[in-house]
Structures are given as structure tokens and as C-alpha cells.
Design a protein around this motif. Structure first.
Motif, PDB file in Angstrom:
ATOM      1  N   ALA A 285     -98.146 -20.730 -59.563  1.00  0.00           N
ATOM      2  CA  ALA A 285     -98.801 -19.966 -58.507  1.00  0.00           C
ATOM      3  C   ALA A 285    -100.179 -20.597 -58.364  1.00  0.00           C
ATOM      4  O   ALA A 285    -101.153 -20.104 -58.918  1.00  0.00           O
ATOM      5  CB  ALA A 285     -98.903 -18.499 -58.900  1.00  0.00           C
ATOM      6  N   PRO A 286    -100.237 -21.708 -57.643  1.00  0.00           N
ATOM      7  CA  PRO A 286    -101.432 -22.553 -57.674  1.00  0.00           C
ATOM      8  C   PRO A 286    -102.706 -21.840 -57.262  1.00  0.00           C
ATOM      9  O   PRO A 286    -103.790 -22.218 -57.692  1.00  0.00           O
ATOM     10  CB  PRO A 286    -101.116 -23.682 -56.684  1.00  0.00           C
ATOM     11  CG  PRO A 286     -99.723 -23.505 -56.256  1.00  0.00           C
ATOM     12  CD  PRO A 286     -99.198 -22.223 -56.760  1.00  0.00           C
ATOM     13  N   SER A 287    -102.588 -20.807 -56.429  1.00  0.00           N
ATOM     14  CA  SER A 287    -103.801 -20.171 -55.934  1.00  0.00           C
ATOM     15  C   SER A 287    -104.249 -19.009 -56.830  1.00  0.00           C
ATOM     16  O   SER A 287    -105.256 -18.384 -56.578  1.00  0.00           O
ATOM     17  CB  SER A 287    -103.582 -19.665 -54.514  1.00  0.00           C
ATOM     18  OG  SER A 287    -102.803 -18.487 -54.539  1.00  0.00           O
ATOM     19  N   PHE A 288    -103.486 -18.716 -57.874  1.00  0.00           N
ATOM     20  CA  PHE A 288    -103.870 -17.635 -58.772  1.00  0.00           C
ATOM     21  C   PHE A 288    -104.716 -18.203 -59.906  1.00  0.00           C
ATOM     22  O   PHE A 288    -104.713 -19.404 -60.166  1.00  0.00           O
ATOM     23  CB  PHE A 288    -102.635 -16.947 -59.364  1.00  0.00           C
ATOM     24  CG  PHE A 288    -101.824 -16.161 -58.371  1.00  0.00           C
ATOM     25  CD1 PHE A 288    -102.099 -16.219 -57.010  1.00  0.00           C
ATOM     26  CD2 PHE A 288    -100.776 -15.353 -58.802  1.00  0.00           C
ATOM     27  CE1 PHE A 288    -101.346 -15.509 -56.094  1.00  0.00           C
ATOM     28  CE2 PHE A 288    -100.019 -14.639 -57.887  1.00  0.00           C
ATOM     29  CZ  PHE A 288    -100.301 -14.718 -56.529  1.00  0.00           C
ATOM     30  N   GLN A 289    -105.427 -17.294 -60.589  1.00  0.00           N
ATOM     31  CA  GLN A 289    -106.274 -17.783 -61.664  1.00  0.00           C
ATOM     32  C   GLN A 289    -105.471 -18.002 -62.931  1.00  0.00           C
ATOM     33  O   GLN A 289    -105.071 -17.058 -63.608  1.00  0.00           O
ATOM     34  CB  GLN A 289    -107.411 -16.794 -61.902  1.00  0.00           C
ATOM     35  CG  GLN A 289    -108.287 -16.707 -60.658  1.00  0.00           C
ATOM     36  CD  GLN A 289    -109.652 -16.163 -60.945  1.00  0.00           C
ATOM     37  OE1 GLN A 289    -109.791 -15.016 -61.325  1.00  0.00           O
ATOM     38  NE2 GLN A 289    -110.663 -16.992 -60.773  1.00  0.00           N
ATOM     39  N   ARG A 290    -105.249 -19.257 -63.228  1.00  0.00           N
ATOM     40  CA  ARG A 290    -104.575 -19.600 -64.477  1.00  0.00           C
ATOM     41  C   ARG A 290    -105.154 -20.916 -64.933  1.00  0.00           C
ATOM     42  O   ARG A 290    -105.687 -21.690 -64.139  1.00  0.00           O
ATOM     43  CB  ARG A 290    -103.050 -19.650 -64.285  1.00  0.00           C
ATOM     44  CG  ARG A 290    -102.505 -20.944 -63.736  1.00  0.00           C
ATOM     45  CD  ARG A 290    -102.697 -21.053 -62.240  1.00  0.00           C
ATOM     46  NE  ARG A 290    -102.024 -22.197 -61.666  1.00  0.00           N
ATOM     47  CZ  ARG A 290    -102.553 -23.419 -61.567  1.00  0.00           C
ATOM     48  NH1 ARG A 290    -103.740 -23.665 -62.006  1.00  0.00           N
ATOM     49  NH2 ARG A 290    -101.863 -24.407 -61.006  1.00  0.00           N
ATOM     50  N   HIS A 291    -105.093 -21.165 -66.242  1.00  0.00           N
ATOM     51  CA  HIS A 291    -105.776 -22.338 -66.767  1.00  0.00           C
ATOM     52  C   HIS A 291    -104.965 -23.603 -66.563  1.00  0.00           C
ATOM     53  O   HIS A 291    -105.517 -24.694 -66.512  1.00  0.00           O
ATOM     54  CB  HIS A 291    -106.097 -22.116 -68.245  1.00  0.00           C
ATOM     55  CG  HIS A 291    -107.107 -21.038 -68.436  1.00  0.00           C
ATOM     56  ND1 HIS A 291    -108.446 -21.291 -68.556  1.00  0.00           N
ATOM     57  CD2 HIS A 291    -106.978 -19.693 -68.456  1.00  0.00           C
ATOM     58  CE1 HIS A 291    -109.097 -20.152 -68.676  1.00  0.00           C
ATOM     59  NE2 HIS A 291    -108.230 -19.161 -68.622  1.00  0.00           N
ATOM     60  N   ARG A 292    -103.655 -23.418 -66.453  1.00  0.00           N
ATOM     61  CA  ARG A 292    -102.832 -24.609 -66.343  1.00  0.00           C
ATOM     62  C   ARG A 292    -101.406 -24.224 -65.980  1.00  0.00           C
ATOM     63  O   ARG A 292    -100.966 -23.119 -66.272  1.00  0.00           O
ATOM     64  CB  ARG A 292    -102.821 -25.324 -67.699  1.00  0.00           C
ATOM     65  CG  ARG A 292    -102.166 -26.672 -67.667  1.00  0.00           C
ATOM     66  CD  ARG A 292    -102.381 -27.338 -69.001  1.00  0.00           C
ATOM     67  NE  ARG A 292    -101.791 -28.656 -69.048  1.00  0.00           N
ATOM     68  CZ  ARG A 292    -102.406 -29.720 -69.542  1.00  0.00           C
ATOM     69  NH1 ARG A 292    -103.622 -29.599 -70.024  1.00  0.00           N
ATOM     70  NH2 ARG A 292    -101.802 -30.877 -69.569  1.00  0.00           N
ATOM     71  N   TYR A 293    -100.726 -25.151 -65.365  1.00  0.00           N
ATOM     72  CA  TYR A 293     -99.300 -24.966 -65.080  1.00  0.00           C
ATOM     73  C   TYR A 293     -98.515 -25.834 -66.049  1.00  0.00           C
ATOM     74  O   TYR A 293     -98.798 -27.022 -66.197  1.00  0.00           O
ATOM     75  CB  TYR A 293     -99.017 -25.370 -63.637  1.00  0.00           C
ATOM     76  CG  TYR A 293     -97.570 -25.624 -63.315  1.00  0.00           C
ATOM     77  CD1 TYR A 293     -96.612 -24.620 -63.495  1.00  0.00           C
ATOM     78  CD2 TYR A 293     -97.136 -26.857 -62.843  1.00  0.00           C
ATOM     79  CE1 TYR A 293     -95.279 -24.851 -63.204  1.00  0.00           C
ATOM     80  CE2 TYR A 293     -95.805 -27.095 -62.536  1.00  0.00           C
ATOM     81  CZ  TYR A 293     -94.881 -26.089 -62.726  1.00  0.00           C
ATOM     82  OH  TYR A 293     -93.558 -26.329 -62.439  1.00  0.00           O
ATOM     83  N   VAL A 294     -97.556 -25.240 -66.727  1.00  0.00           N
ATOM     84  CA  VAL A 294     -96.704 -25.985 -67.651  1.00  0.00           C
ATOM     85  C   VAL A 294     -95.311 -26.036 -67.055  1.00  0.00           C
ATOM     86  O   VAL A 294     -94.563 -25.049 -67.099  1.00  0.00           O
ATOM     87  CB  VAL A 294     -96.660 -25.307 -69.039  1.00  0.00           C
ATOM     88  CG1 VAL A 294     -95.708 -26.031 -69.965  1.00  0.00           C
ATOM     89  CG2 VAL A 294     -98.061 -25.251 -69.646  1.00  0.00           C
TER      90      VAL A 294
END
Lengths: 341, 341
Positions: B155-164
DNA sequence: CTGAAAGCGCTTACAG
DNA sequence: CTGAAAGCGCTTACAG
């Protein structure tokens, strides 16, 4: 909070030392005591704190990596990955010592192995050369209880605890299936280029390749292997000769290294006279060849993964840590232009 | 022996507490003292012993995994890998808590996230659903400094530190290149089957697939996507309809799950009327389909790797441990019958 | 066969 | 801004 050895000792009515003996399966505890302690461990769901154990043991775990010298891109990659892993592992008390040995020189490799003091090291990872002195050196380490893994190229009949690398027969089969599929409806010959047919991995890949081409692709004929000694100029020369000699060549499988020479030989030919190409090992050069359409698929093994798997495997043989098998399987990776990492 | 904090303290003429403050970059040390200590650290080559640090901190690192419920084989695999990793990591003071959430239900997922106490947990890994309540829940965790990674579907526009997870556009391109190559010299249509075009990964794979087919394979035409809702009976039905309707279909790309339904639909057709098939995710069923020749390639992502990478990534955000980037890259794996693990 | 005590290398209140 | 001391959860001689 998680239960500790103190909790177990208290609940079982024994001392810390006894709990420690049971946990680590050491001698000298009455069977009934063992059972009592084990019951408490199960009941409390005790799990040892590995950090504390390592700390108390004050042990630095020294692992020696032995990697062939020379210009082989893959081996250099392996070496740099080992050094990188060494840096990352240092805080966990693992000390990596990376040394290089002359390639294909069994005696030199054996000399290094024989120079290792079994009391000083916790494990050895090496790219094996299948020569008698190496067999003897590994036997010595084995009897001194030093865990050993072979990397990349196995020596199945030597004493080692495990092989960390790909199945090379399967890799050869994969190359054949790719070329067979990519050459659907086309008839012709396939050139096979290897470094040296004296090396086990090249022989095994060749074997797998032939199995599939012979039984499933009657439209294709695999030519005898030409040997390029894994170096750039000779690979270039033999590929040129090979393609000039036989205009029926529609595919090429580079079993070994020497990709630079292969790329040079292919580049100078007109586009329409270039064969379908499958080669091994991802590098800046093979990646560029894939992107430009000179190569059509690359079969790769992940050097970083191999290094880390070797370390985990060796450590698991000393600590009683269990491995996740799936994590240690080295994949035969297939890359097209589109799934490059 | 490796230098310890004692050695550093001694050499710098300060106390252990001060060394600790400098090592961990904590406030309240005179700049000149910091410099002196740092100089000694460099000079002695001090590397902190992570085991000792973890022990002293007495911290168990609690990570929450949130995985969609339901029959989706891949999600179940992800769940069991997470539990397995939890077992393996327990001795290192990592405590995994694996929970499931109704699939495609943003509110339910958000409720779980909102129920987490930021003081109790060290990190969260979740298969994201792109819905407003989830956005808010992630924003809350972010402002409470809880590290979050998205798994499998981003969910690229949400606040997360990284996509795995894998690059799904590239995965779709890879599928197209495989089918394009395997269908050399053949003209016809390609059926596209997805679970739902409301899910980001399916949309992205489709996009990548079209990019390649349109520009490079004029002999092939990708049909509009049919949606099988990732379940067995509907996937079976729509594949049957699709193949009956259009005798020109020479290839099929299954973008989503529902492989069992696809296998059933294909099995009942005569061999010569079956298309070339590329699908996603290795399982007992897709493996069998590959081995029997019903499927021709599988694109896979390694669930175990994703789980372990998520754990390492989350931990690195709390400890100041650095990651090896290459180890965290999730590969787009290509399997033919010959390189199956 | 069992236990008391010291110690591994850090971090953490607490005191100054 | 700095330090002395206790403690994290194990393991290890040593004594009995």
C-alpha cells in the motif's frame, strides 16, 4: 516474562548447575532427576535464551572460508559476500576468516586445511577440489570434530557434513528446457561451451542438459562440448570457431564461466545469425547481455545466500540450533530480462 | 579476545556508563568526551556484543504478523512459515504473534491494528488492504514509532517503513516473456485469469504482462481479464467458458490464485487443445501440474523468505543492526519442471 | 551425582 | 555531565 533457568531450578527443586546439565544433555545426572527437570521444562514452556548462553560461554565462533583465487567473477563475488557476512555477523560473536587458495590445486588447498588448528576453529567452508590430499585433510578435520561444508562444487565422497550449493544436473536440465522451449519449431544444433570437463559441476550440468535434449527435443542436437578454460580469450576463440564451422547452430549453452569471451564472440555477428543463449551466473556483464538481447536466460545461484547458509549450517552443528530446511535450499534461479533483481 | 566496554572505558579514562552512552548515541555527554571515546573505539576496533546487549536490556522483541484468513494456499503457507520462524527465533528473544484477519476487509484489519498497544510491541508485519481505516490505523502506529512492514501486497501511499514482497509489474512482464518465448512462431490469443482486478498485485501483474505482449509479441493478443475470485469452482467455470468460447486461445496466464479450478478445467480438455500456461505460486498442486506438463512455468515468491526478511527488517529498525540489502530482496522465482526445489 | 558462587559483556536506574 | 553498582540468563570451574 519468559521462564528462566532460575524458575526451572526452583520448580524442580534443584540447582542451576543441574538444570544446565539437563538442558545441555551433559553426563552425570541421575535419570530420575533428569526426568523431573525435563517435566518442569515442558510444563513451564522454558526456552533457553541463546544470547545469555553465548555470553556465558564467552565463545567467539571462528569460521574459515576457503575460496579459489583467480579472475572467476563468481568466486570473487563469493569472497566479497563472505567478507560482508563477516561484518554483519561480528556482533553475534561470529568471526569469519576468509582465505583464498590457488584454483584447481588440490595440494595447495590441502596445505591450508592442514594448517588449521582444530581447537581454534568452529567450522570450515570450502570450494572443494576433488584430489586425494584434500580427502585426507578433510578426514583429519572430521576426526577432530570440526564441522565442514562444501560450497558451490561438491566432493560427495569426501568427509563433509553438507553440501551448500545447487544441484548441477538439475541446472543443466533447466538450461535444456529453456532452450528447447525457446526453439520451438526450429531444427538445428546446440553448441556447448564449458570451462573444463574435469570439473564436477560442468560434467553434471552437461549430463542434465543431454538428458532433456535427447529425450524431449528431437529437433535439436547437442554438439560435443568445447572447452574454454573459463577464460576470456580462449572462450572467445572457441566460440567463434564453433559458430563459423557450423552454420546450423541455433542455440548455445555456456556451462561454465568465460561469459565475457562469449559476449565478444556473439557481438560481432549479425543479429540474425546469433543463436539462442543460456548461460550461468549473473554479473554486470551477463546482465547487460540479457538486457540487450544477446543472452536469453541466465541460470544463477545466489552467492550471498550460499555464504549465509554455510554459516548457519556450521553454527547449527555446534550450537544445538535447528535449521529451517527451506531456508537452506539453494535455488536454481532463472532470470530473463524481466525479473532481474 | 575482542575488546569490551571495559577496555574502552579504561583506555578512554571514563566509566562504563559513559561508554554505553556514546555507543548508543544517547544524550548528556560532553562533546569532547564523545570524541575521546569514539577515538578509542576506532583504535581498539571495538564491536558491541549484541548478545550481551540484548541480555542486559532484558527485552523480548514482540512482532505481530497479520495475515488474511481463507483458503488461499499462499496465505496459509505464509502463516505456517511465520509460526515456524517464531519457533526458530524464540531463543534469540524474538516473540512472534501470528493473527489472521478476514480477507479484503479493511475495517477488520484496522480494528486489529488499533487494538495493538504500541508499548507492548516491537513491530508489525501485515498483508495490507488499501482502505481508509487501514491508512488511519497505520498512521497511528507510525506516530507511536512502531515499525511496520507490508507483506506480499503493498500500500505504497500508506505509512509503512518498507514493502517486503516482489515487484508485481516485473512478475507480469516475466510471465509475458515466458509465454511469448514459448509460443514462438505461433499466432493466437492469450487468456488472462485473475482473482479480482480490485487488488493491487493483480492489477500490476496485468499491467506488466500487457506491456511486454503489446510491444514485443504482435503474434499474440491478450484477451480482457476474466475474474475468478481466487476460488476453485468459479475459476474452473470461467476458464471453461473462456476456452470454449475462443478456439484461438494458445496461452493462458493465471494472475491470481484459484489454481485448482484452473487445473480441473484444463485436465478435461484433450492434450492437443491445451494452451501454454504460466501461473503463480508453487504448491503441491501447481507442482504436480508442472510435472505433468499441464502448466509450463510457475512464478513464485518464497513465503519463508518473506517472513524472515520482514522479521530482520523490523528488528533492524529497533536495534541499530544494518541489513544486507541483497538478503532482503525478494526474488521473482521462475520454475520449470526441472528446477523445482 | 549435586550445588554455591563467580563471571560473560552489556545496560540501567540512581546518586552526585 | 559522569560514575559505582546491580543485574540480565546462562555456564563454568570447584567443592563436596
Amino acid at each position: 516474562m519468559r521462564p528462566t533457568v532460575h524458575d526451572v531450578a526452583h520448580a524442580a527443586g534443584v540447582s542451576l548447575a543441574t538444570v544446565d546439565r539437563v538442558i545441555n544433555g551433559r553426563e552425570g545426572v541421575r535419570a530420575s532427576t533428569v526426568q523431573r527437570v525435563e517435566a518442569v521444562i515442558r510444563q513451564l514452556g522454558f526456552v533457553r535464551n541463546q544470547a545469555a548462553a553465548n555470553l556465558a560461554k564467552g565463545r567467539v565462533y571462528r569460521i574459515v572460508f576457503i575460496i579459489p583465487e583467480g579472475a572467476n567473477t563468481f568466486m570473487r563475488r563469493l569472497e566479497s559476500e563472505a567478507r560482508e557476512a563477516g561484518r554483519q555477523m561480528a556482533p553475534d560473536g561470529i568471526e569469519l576468516c576468509v582465505v583464498t587458495a590457488p584454483a584447481f590445486d588440490g595440494q595447495a588447498l590441502a596445505d591450508i586445511l592442514n594448517g588449521l588448528d582444530p581447537n581454534e576453529i568452529g567450522g570450515v567452508a570450502l570450494v572443494a577440489t576433488e584430489a586425494p590430499p584434500v580427502r585426507q585433510a578433510l578426514a583429519r578435520l572430521h576426526s577432530a570434530n570440526v564441522p565442514v561444508v562444501t560450497l558451490v562444487s561438491d566432493a560427495p565422497s569426501f568427509q563433509r557434513h553438507r553440501y551448500v550449493g545447487i544441484d548441477n544436473v538439475a541446472a543443466g536440465r533447466t538450461a535444456a528446457s529453456l532452450l528447447g522451449r525457446f526453439l520451438r519449431g526450429v531444427s538445428g544444433k546446440i553448441a556447448l561451451v564449458a570451462g573444463s570437463m574435469l570439473v564436477r559441476d560442468h560434467v553434471e550440468r552437461r549430463m542434465g542438459f543431454d538428458q532433456v535434449i535427447r529425450t524431449e527435443y528431437p529437433n535439436l542436437e547437442a554438439l560435443p562440448v568445447v572447452e574454454g578454460r573459463d577464460d576470456r580469450p580462449s572462450t572467445r576463440r572457441i566460440v567463434e570457431e564453433c559458430l563459423d564451422r557450423d552454420p546450423d547452430i541455433v542455440g548455445l549453452y555456456n556451462i561454465g564461466a568465460g561469459n565475457l569471451g562469449l559476449i565478444e564472440a556473439l557481438s560481432e555477428r549479425p543479429t540474425e545469425r546469433r543463436p539462442m543463449v543460456v548461460a550461468h551466473e549473473l554479473s554486470v556483464h551477463t546482465r547487460a547481455a540479457l538486457e540487450s538481447g544477446l543472452f536469453h536466460a541466465i541460470i544463477n545461484q545466489d552467492a550471498g545466500h550460499e555464504v549465509r547458509s554455510a554459516i548457519r549450517t556450521l553454527r547449527s552443528l555446534t550450537d544445538q540450533r535447528t535449521l529451517i530446511e527451506g531456508q537452506e535450499h539453494i535455488r536454481i534461479e532463472v532470470y530473463l530480462r524481466d525479473n532481474l533483481p
